[in-house]
Scaffold this motif. Structure first.
Motif, mmCIF file in Angstrom:
data_model
loop_
_atom_site.group_PDB
_atom_site.id
_atom_site.type_symbol
_atom_site.label_atom_id
_atom_site.label_comp_id
_atom_site.label_asym_id
_atom_site.label_seq_id
_atom_site.Cartn_x
_atom_site.Cartn_y
_atom_site.Cartn_z
ATOM 1 N N LEU A 51 0.811 -1.332 0.033
ATOM 2 C CA LEU A 51 0.167 0.247 -0.076
ATOM 3 C C LEU A 51 0.846 1.233 -0.119
ATOM 4 O O LEU A 51 0.868 2.257 -0.835
ATOM 5 C CB LEU A 51 -0.835 0.047 1.123
ATOM 6 N N MET A 52 1.826 1.172 0.956
ATOM 7 C CA MET A 52 2.941 2.391 0.684
ATOM 8 C C MET A 52 3.526 2.603 -0.585
ATOM 9 O O MET A 52 3.939 3.658 -1.027
ATOM 10 C CB MET A 52 3.852 2.205 2.062
ATOM 11 N N ASN A 53 3.875 1.495 -1.285
ATOM 12 C CA ASN A 53 4.346 1.381 -2.407
ATOM 13 C C ASN A 53 3.528 2.175 -3.607
ATOM 14 O O ASN A 53 4.086 2.897 -4.271
ATOM 15 C CB ASN A 53 4.769 0.032 -2.835
ATOM 16 N N ARG A 54 2.371 2.075 -3.259
ATOM 17 C CA ARG A 54 1.451 2.869 -4.307
ATOM 18 C C ARG A 54 1.442 4.087 -4.098
ATOM 19 O O ARG A 54 1.463 4.952 -5.141
ATOM 20 C CB ARG A 54 -0.070 2.093 -3.922
ATOM 21 N N VAL A 138 10.992 0.674 7.092
ATOM 22 C CA VAL A 138 11.675 1.601 6.465
ATOM 23 C C VAL A 138 12.480 1.050 5.465
ATOM 24 O O VAL A 138 12.645 1.567 4.268
ATOM 25 C CB VAL A 138 12.539 2.663 7.496
ATOM 26 N N PHE A 139 13.413 -0.148 5.823
ATOM 27 C CA PHE A 139 14.092 -0.726 4.619
ATOM 28 C C PHE A 139 13.346 -0.951 3.532
ATOM 29 O O PHE A 139 13.735 -0.910 2.351
ATOM 30 C CB PHE A 139 14.896 -1.853 5.340
ATOM 31 N N TYR A 140 12.170 -1.870 3.829
ATOM 32 C CA TYR A 140 11.496 -2.335 2.735
ATOM 33 C C TYR A 140 11.233 -1.100 1.670
ATOM 34 O O TYR A 140 11.283 -1.288 0.411
ATOM 35 C CB TYR A 140 10.080 -2.889 3.163
ATOM 36 N N LEU A 141 10.684 -0.052 2.347
ATOM 37 C CA LEU A 141 10.039 0.884 1.681
ATOM 38 C C LEU A 141 11.352 1.829 0.935
ATOM 39 O O LEU A 141 11.217 2.445 -0.266
ATOM 40 C CB LEU A 141 9.410 1.867 2.505
ATOM 41 N N ILE A 146 13.941 3.123 -4.302
ATOM 42 C CA ILE A 146 15.039 2.614 -5.370
ATOM 43 C C ILE A 146 14.787 1.924 -6.335
ATOM 44 O O ILE A 146 15.075 2.553 -7.717
ATOM 45 C CB ILE A 146 16.179 2.082 -4.813
ATOM 46 N N ILE A 147 13.996 0.881 -6.445
ATOM 47 C CA ILE A 147 13.493 0.165 -7.675
ATOM 48 C C ILE A 147 12.600 1.153 -8.514
ATOM 49 O O ILE A 147 12.816 1.207 -9.851
ATOM 50 C CB ILE A 147 13.037 -0.890 -6.941
ATOM 51 N N LEU A 148 11.863 1.671 -7.842
ATOM 52 C CA LEU A 148 10.819 2.468 -8.790
ATOM 53 C C LEU A 148 11.281 3.846 -9.375
ATOM 54 O O LEU A 148 11.052 4.160 -10.498
ATOM 55 C CB LEU A 148 9.758 3.184 -7.775
ATOM 56 N N TRP A 149 12.292 4.530 -8.601
ATOM 57 C CA TRP A 149 13.111 5.356 -9.190
ATOM 58 C C TRP A 149 13.838 5.139 -10.234
ATOM 59 O O TRP A 149 14.312 5.716 -11.404
ATOM 60 C CB TRP A 149 14.192 5.800 -8.118
ATOM 61 N N ILE A 150 14.567 3.878 -10.383
ATOM 62 C CA ILE A 150 15.372 3.367 -11.454
ATOM 63 C C ILE A 150 14.481 2.840 -12.634
ATOM 64 O O ILE A 150 14.700 3.355 -13.863
ATOM 65 C CB ILE A 150 16.259 2.191 -11.050
ATOM 66 N N GLY A 157 7.994 -3.357 -8.235
ATOM 67 C CA GLY A 157 7.797 -3.033 -6.977
ATOM 68 C C GLY A 157 7.263 -4.553 -6.220
ATOM 69 O O GLY A 157 7.468 -5.038 -5.213
ATOM 70 N N LEU A 158 6.228 -4.888 -7.149
ATOM 71 C CA LEU A 158 5.479 -6.177 -6.626
ATOM 72 C C LEU A 158 6.550 -7.527 -6.999
ATOM 73 O O LEU A 158 6.734 -8.212 -5.881
ATOM 74 C CB LEU A 158 4.559 -6.475 -7.679
#
Length: 222
Positions: A51-54, A138-141, A146-150, A157-158
């Motif tokens: 949910l936070m990833n969204r 915090v580490f997960y997010l 980083i993954i989304l930024w790249i 993310g999934l």
């Protein structure tokens, strides 16, 4: 539902409310894998991360040159919304603890604030749940950011969350050196909460260094 399912497996009168909290969020270790805690941990914690990833994805979509001019720094833009994510993590942990203790009370569990199933003190249990739980989320997010930024692709993310889940499987994370699932109470059976904190702090530090590096690269390309 997971907490109620845990309650049904217990003879509530034999346990304290702290025992109930520990058993509800025991998590899994590579050396001590059980299927129900695996799915329970994945749904509760990785569900929250999803949910936070969204939300993170939405923030990145809304990022524009206007925002860069407004904040004058990618780092300032990052902290303008990421601190809200940190507050949500804290609220989420308090919600989990509160609902667990409430259900424990409904199940007529002993109102004693000490654990009988673990030798750890109440302070260590609270520390593991809130401090290490906070650092773990915090580490997960940070990794997802980083993954989304790249990639700029939410699907990755999934995939990243799925990779996190793999490290919860048997023999995938011996010794708990990979910073995944370390906020589970099961790790207190063999490791001190301080050791877990050190691993998570180092993991978050290096993850944030990568974020800073990516921001510098972005600034150079503007």
């Amino acid at each position: 539902m997971g907490i109620f399912s845990t309650a049904r497996l217990l003879h509530s009168s034999q346990y304290t409310v702290i025992d109930f909290l520990v058993l509800s969020f025991k998590g899994v270790r590579s050396e001590d894998f059980m299927l129900f805690p695996f799915f329970y941990y994945s749904i509760v914690f990785f569900g929250f991360v999803y949910l936070m990833n969204r939300n993170i994805g939405k923030e990145m979509v809304l990022m524009s040159y206007y925002k860069m001019i407004r904040f004058r720094s990618v780092t300032k833009w990052f902290w303008s919304w990421f601190y809200v994510v940190l507050i949500k993590i804290i609220g989420f942990l308090f919600y989990l603890a509160g609902i667990s203790l409430w259900i424990a009370t409904l199940m007529q569990t002993k109102i004693n604030f000490h654990a009988t199933i673990y030798r750890n003190t109440l302070i260590e249990i609270i520390y593991q749940f809130f401090i290490n739980g906070f650092l773990q989320l915090v580490f997960y997010l940070l990794i997802l950011f980083i993954i989304l930024w790249i990639s700029k692709e939410p699907t990755y993310g999934l995939i990243t969350i799925s990779i996190f889940m793999l490290f919860l499987l048997p023999e995938m994370n011996p010794g708990g050196f990979v910073p995944v699932g370390l906020n589970g109470f099961g790790y207190l059976q063999n490791y001190s909460p301080l050791r877990i904190t050190i691993i998570l702090l180092l993991a978050n530090f290096f993850a944030y260094l990568i974020v800073v590096y990516l921001f510098k690269s972005k600034k150079a390309n503007l």
